[in-house]
Design a protein around this motif. Sequence first.
Motif, PDB file in Angstrom:
ATOM      1  N   ASP A 252       0.848  -1.196   0.000  1.00 45.56           N
ATOM      2  CA  ASP A 252       0.000   0.000   0.000  1.00 45.56           C
ATOM      3  C   ASP A 252       0.884   1.247   0.000  1.00 45.56           C
ATOM      4  OD1 ASP A 252      -1.868   1.962   0.258  1.00 45.56           O
ATOM      5  OD2 ASP A 252      -2.699   1.278   2.171  1.00 45.56           O
ATOM      6  N   SER A 253       1.052   1.850  -1.168  1.00 47.51           N
ATOM      7  CA  SER A 253       1.936   3.009  -1.289  1.00 47.51           C
ATOM      8  C   SER A 253       1.321   4.283  -0.724  1.00 47.51           C
ATOM      9  CB  SER A 253       2.305   3.240  -2.759  1.00 47.51           C
ATOM     10  OG  SER A 253       1.147   3.495  -3.533  1.00 47.51           O
ATOM     11  N   SER A 254       0.080   4.208  -0.257  1.00 44.58           N
ATOM     12  CA  SER A 254      -0.579   5.392   0.285  1.00 44.58           C
ATOM     13  C   SER A 254      -0.358   5.555   1.786  1.00 44.58           C
ATOM     14  CB  SER A 254      -2.090   5.350  -0.001  1.00 44.58           C
ATOM     15  OG  SER A 254      -2.704   4.294   0.723  1.00 44.58           O
ATOM     16  N   THR A 255       0.314   4.591   2.438  1.00 45.85           N
ATOM     17  CA  THR A 255       0.538   4.711   3.877  1.00 45.85           C
ATOM     18  C   THR A 255       1.433   5.907   4.167  1.00 45.85           C
ATOM     19  OG1 THR A 255       2.508   3.306   3.911  1.00 45.85           O
ATOM     20  CG2 THR A 255       0.360   2.208   4.150  1.00 45.85           C
ATOM     21  N   GLU A 256       1.286   6.474   5.354  1.00 45.86           N
ATOM     22  CA  GLU A 256       2.055   7.666   5.711  1.00 45.86           C
ATOM     23  C   GLU A 256       3.555   7.396   5.690  1.00 45.86           C
ATOM     24  OE1 GLU A 256       2.195  11.164   9.160  1.00 45.86           O
ATOM     25  OE2 GLU A 256       0.905   9.414   9.421  1.00 45.86           O
ATOM     26  N   LEU A 257       3.959   6.238   6.209  1.00 45.73           N
ATOM     27  CA  LEU A 257       5.387   5.931   6.250  1.00 45.73           C
ATOM     28  C   LEU A 257       5.942   5.701   4.850  1.00 45.73           C
ATOM     29  CD1 LEU A 257       7.933   5.458   7.831  1.00 45.73           C
ATOM     30  CD2 LEU A 257       7.194   3.094   8.268  1.00 45.73           C
ATOM     31  N   HIS A 258       5.183   5.040   4.001  1.00 43.97           N
ATOM     32  CA  HIS A 258       5.616   4.809   2.618  1.00 43.97           C
ATOM     33  C   HIS A 258       5.846   6.146   1.910  1.00 43.97           C
ATOM     34  CE1 HIS A 258       5.771   3.107  -1.423  1.00 43.97           C
ATOM     35  NE2 HIS A 258       5.745   1.900  -0.904  1.00 43.97           N
ATOM     36  N   GLN A 259       4.887   7.046   2.053  1.00 43.72           N
ATOM     37  CA  GLN A 259       4.995   8.358   1.433  1.00 43.72           C
ATOM     38  C   GLN A 259       6.174   9.147   2.000  1.00 43.72           C
ATOM     39  OE1 GLN A 259       3.126   9.751  -1.066  1.00 43.72           O
ATOM     40  NE2 GLN A 259       2.076   7.809  -1.360  1.00 43.72           N
ATOM     41  N   TRP A 260       6.380   9.036   3.302  1.00 39.63           N
ATOM     42  CA  TRP A 260       7.464   9.765   3.976  1.00 39.63           C
ATOM     43  C   TRP A 260       8.819   9.304   3.462  1.00 39.63           C
ATOM     44  CZ3 TRP A 260      11.451   8.482   7.476  1.00 39.63           C
ATOM     45  CH2 TRP A 260      11.987   9.549   8.209  1.00 39.63           C
ATOM     46  N   ILE A 261       9.015   8.007   3.348  1.00 37.19           N
ATOM     47  CA  ILE A 261      10.286   7.471   2.863  1.00 37.19           C
ATOM     48  C   ILE A 261      10.529   7.878   1.412  1.00 37.19           C
ATOM     49  CG2 ILE A 261      11.618   5.379   2.383  1.00 37.19           C
ATOM     50  CD1 ILE A 261      10.024   4.025   4.669  1.00 37.19           C
ATOM     51  N   ARG A 262       9.502   7.707   0.566  1.00 37.98           N
ATOM     52  CA  ARG A 262       9.640   8.049  -0.845  1.00 37.98           C
ATOM     53  C   ARG A 262       9.944   9.538  -1.025  1.00 37.98           C
ATOM     54  NH1 ARG A 262       8.002   4.846  -4.956  1.00 37.98           N
ATOM     55  NH2 ARG A 262       7.380   6.672  -6.150  1.00 37.98           N
ATOM     56  N   HIS A 263       9.308  10.359  -0.226  1.00 42.33           N
ATOM     57  CA  HIS A 263       9.551  11.802  -0.320  1.00 42.33           C
ATOM     58  C   HIS A 263      11.000  12.130   0.029  1.00 42.33           C
ATOM     59  CE1 HIS A 263       8.825  16.124  -0.071  1.00 42.33           C
ATOM     60  NE2 HIS A 263       9.448  16.113   1.097  1.00 42.33           N
ATOM     61  N   ASN A 264      11.516  11.531   1.095  1.00 46.99           N
ATOM     62  CA  ASN A 264      12.895  11.805   1.497  1.00 46.99           C
ATOM     63  C   ASN A 264      13.886  11.274   0.474  1.00 46.99           C
ATOM     64  OD1 ASN A 264      12.429  13.183   3.983  1.00 46.99           O
ATOM     65  ND2 ASN A 264      11.912  11.239   4.951  1.00 46.99           N
ATOM     66  N   TYR A 265      13.621  10.104  -0.088  1.00 43.26           N
ATOM     67  CA  TYR A 265      14.491   9.565  -1.134  1.00 43.26           C
ATOM     68  C   TYR A 265      14.497  10.511  -2.342  1.00 43.26           C
ATOM     69  CZ  TYR A 265      15.308   4.933   0.965  1.00 43.26           C
ATOM     70  OH  TYR A 265      15.720   3.897   1.768  1.00 43.26           O
ATOM     71  N   LEU A 266      13.333  11.048  -2.676  1.00 45.83           N
ATOM     72  CA  LEU A 266      13.238  11.975  -3.802  1.00 45.83           C
ATOM     73  C   LEU A 266      14.047  13.242  -3.538  1.00 45.83           C
ATOM     74  CD1 LEU A 266      12.046  12.763  -6.535  1.00 45.83           C
ATOM     75  CD2 LEU A 266      10.038  13.636  -5.333  1.00 45.83           C
ATOM     76  N   ARG A 267      13.978  13.745  -2.314  1.00 47.79           N
ATOM     77  CA  ARG A 267      14.742  14.944  -1.969  1.00 47.79           C
ATOM     78  C   ARG A 267      16.244  14.684  -2.057  1.00 47.79           C
ATOM     79  NH1 ARG A 267      12.294  19.121   0.573  1.00 47.79           N
ATOM     80  NH2 ARG A 267      14.175  20.173  -0.150  1.00 47.79           N
ATOM     81  N   PHE A 268      16.672  13.491  -1.650  1.00 43.07           N
ATOM     82  CA  PHE A 268      18.089  13.141  -1.769  1.00 43.07           C
ATOM     83  C   PHE A 268      18.492  13.047  -3.243  1.00 43.07           C
ATOM     84  CE2 PHE A 268      17.772  10.962   2.573  1.00 43.07           C
ATOM     85  CZ  PHE A 268      18.363  12.029   3.219  1.00 43.07           C
ATOM     86  N   ARG A 269      17.599  12.521  -4.067  1.00 44.68           N
ATOM     87  CA  ARG A 269      17.881  12.428  -5.494  1.00 44.68           C
ATOM     88  C   ARG A 269      18.007  13.824  -6.099  1.00 44.68           C
ATOM     89  NH1 ARG A 269      20.669  10.508  -9.440  1.00 44.68           N
ATOM     90  NH2 ARG A 269      19.584  10.364 -11.441  1.00 44.68           N
ATOM     91  N   GLU A 270      17.131  14.730  -5.695  1.00 45.39           N
ATOM     92  CA  GLU A 270      17.201  16.099  -6.193  1.00 45.39           C
ATOM     93  C   GLU A 270      18.500  16.770  -5.743  1.00 45.39           C
ATOM     94  OE1 GLU A 270      13.665  17.724  -4.546  1.00 45.39           O
ATOM     95  OE2 GLU A 270      12.371  16.990  -6.166  1.00 45.39           O
ATOM     96  N   LEU A 271      18.906  16.520  -4.513  1.00 44.28           N
ATOM     97  CA  LEU A 271      20.165  17.071  -4.004  1.00 44.28           C
ATOM     98  C   LEU A 271      21.334  16.530  -4.810  1.00 44.28           C
ATOM     99  CD1 LEU A 271      21.853  18.606  -1.879  1.00 44.28           C
ATOM    100  CD2 LEU A 271      21.723  16.560  -0.439  1.00 44.28           C
ATOM    101  N   GLU A 272      21.317  15.246  -5.074  1.00 49.54           N
ATOM    102  CA  GLU A 272      22.386  14.612  -5.841  1.00 49.54           C
ATOM    103  C   GLU A 272      22.478  15.207  -7.246  1.00 49.54           C
ATOM    104  OE1 GLU A 272      23.760  10.047  -6.108  1.00 49.54           O
ATOM    105  OE2 GLU A 272      21.829  10.466  -7.042  1.00 49.54           O
ATOM    106  N   LEU A 273      21.344  15.399  -7.886  1.00 44.41           N
ATOM    107  CA  LEU A 273      21.329  15.973  -9.230  1.00 44.41           C
ATOM    108  C   LEU A 273      21.850  17.405  -9.236  1.00 44.41           C
ATOM    109  CD1 LEU A 273      17.907  14.635 -10.571  1.00 44.41           C
ATOM    110  CD2 LEU A 273      20.198  13.959 -11.340  1.00 44.41           C
ATOM    111  N   SER A 274      21.500  18.171  -8.196  1.00 45.51           N
ATOM    112  CA  SER A 274      21.972  19.556  -8.118  1.00 45.51           C
ATOM    113  C   SER A 274      23.488  19.599  -7.952  1.00 45.51           C
ATOM    114  CB  SER A 274      21.294  20.293  -6.962  1.00 45.51           C
ATOM    115  OG  SER A 274      21.774  19.855  -5.702  1.00 45.51           O
ATOM    116  N   MET A 275      24.042  18.622  -7.237  1.00 48.55           N
ATOM    117  CA  MET A 275      25.485  18.560  -7.058  1.00 48.55           C
ATOM    118  C   MET A 275      26.184  18.172  -8.369  1.00 48.55           C
ATOM    119  SD  MET A 275      26.100  19.552  -4.063  1.00 48.55           S
ATOM    120  CE  MET A 275      25.156  19.886  -2.569  1.00 48.55           C
ATOM    121  N   ILE A 276      25.541  17.294  -9.118  1.00 51.15           N
ATOM    122  CA  ILE A 276      26.115  16.893 -10.414  1.00 51.15           C
ATOM    123  C   ILE A 276      26.167  18.089 -11.357  1.00 51.15           C
ATOM    124  CG2 ILE A 276      25.724  15.499 -12.478  1.00 51.15           C
ATOM    125  CD1 ILE A 276      24.541  13.340 -10.643  1.00 51.15           C
ATOM    126  N   LEU A 277      25.078  18.848 -11.400  1.00 54.48           N
ATOM    127  CA  LEU A 277      25.019  20.036 -12.259  1.00 54.48           C
ATOM    128  C   LEU A 277      26.035  21.082 -11.806  1.00 54.48           C
ATOM    129  CD1 LEU A 277      21.151  20.390 -12.675  1.00 54.48           C
ATOM    130  CD2 LEU A 277      22.798  19.635 -14.403  1.00 54.48           C
TER     131      LEU A 277
END
Length: 222
Positions: A194-219
């Motif tokens: 169930d990807s709609s659970t609060e914890l699932h969403q919380w983890i995915r959101h943080n992983y996405l933010r780390f990915r965005e940070l990583e991309l900004s560092m690459i650029l």
Amino acid sequence: MRQTPVYIICSPRPLVGKTLVARLLSEFLLLKNGTVAAFDVNLKEPSLLDFLPKVTETAEIDDTFGKMSLMDRLIIPDGIAKVIDLGFHAFDEFFQMTEEIGFVKEAARRGVAPIVLFVGDIDRVSARSYPNLQRQIPPGSLVTIENEYVVRGELPAAFAQGKILHIAALPNFLKTYVDRLSFSFTDYLRQEKDSSTELHQWIRHNYLRFRELELSMILQGS
């Protein structure tokens, strides 16, 4: 050539969620890259080594040998992302050492990219420590972690001048759940259908933010 990132998660204060951030980031990098090298510089348990023993080793900076041993590992442009969970007791000593040896400039020369993730707080110790980091770390490589569980309300203006990575507060019952030594963020994503659970969403959101940070560092490094 792509730079080798070295993430330094730090705070001069205890109990601000520093190890939680280090766990999240380490698991994200392990999921994305298949490998990560983590270093635990802490006095008290539980620490990163307890949560991720397969990818984490203990590091000490109490003497010259320990300092040089850690620096030798961090300065290698091997393409393997590094994560340092820097205990509050070692905060001043670590950044005094990096300044004395010119770590930031030497890292850049070797193709290594240090990224400091400073976990903000509203206390005076944090307020005094942050300007010291600003003098040593390039603005694009200094990120303030706004942990909502610790900073309730607005982040002090001094920390809001550069990059900010916001981490939402989990309800206490979920925080207790993820604080178990056997818990894995990535395993939860894989096993919870169930990807709609609060914890699932919380983890995915943080992983996405780390990915965005990583991309900004690459650029930034291109």
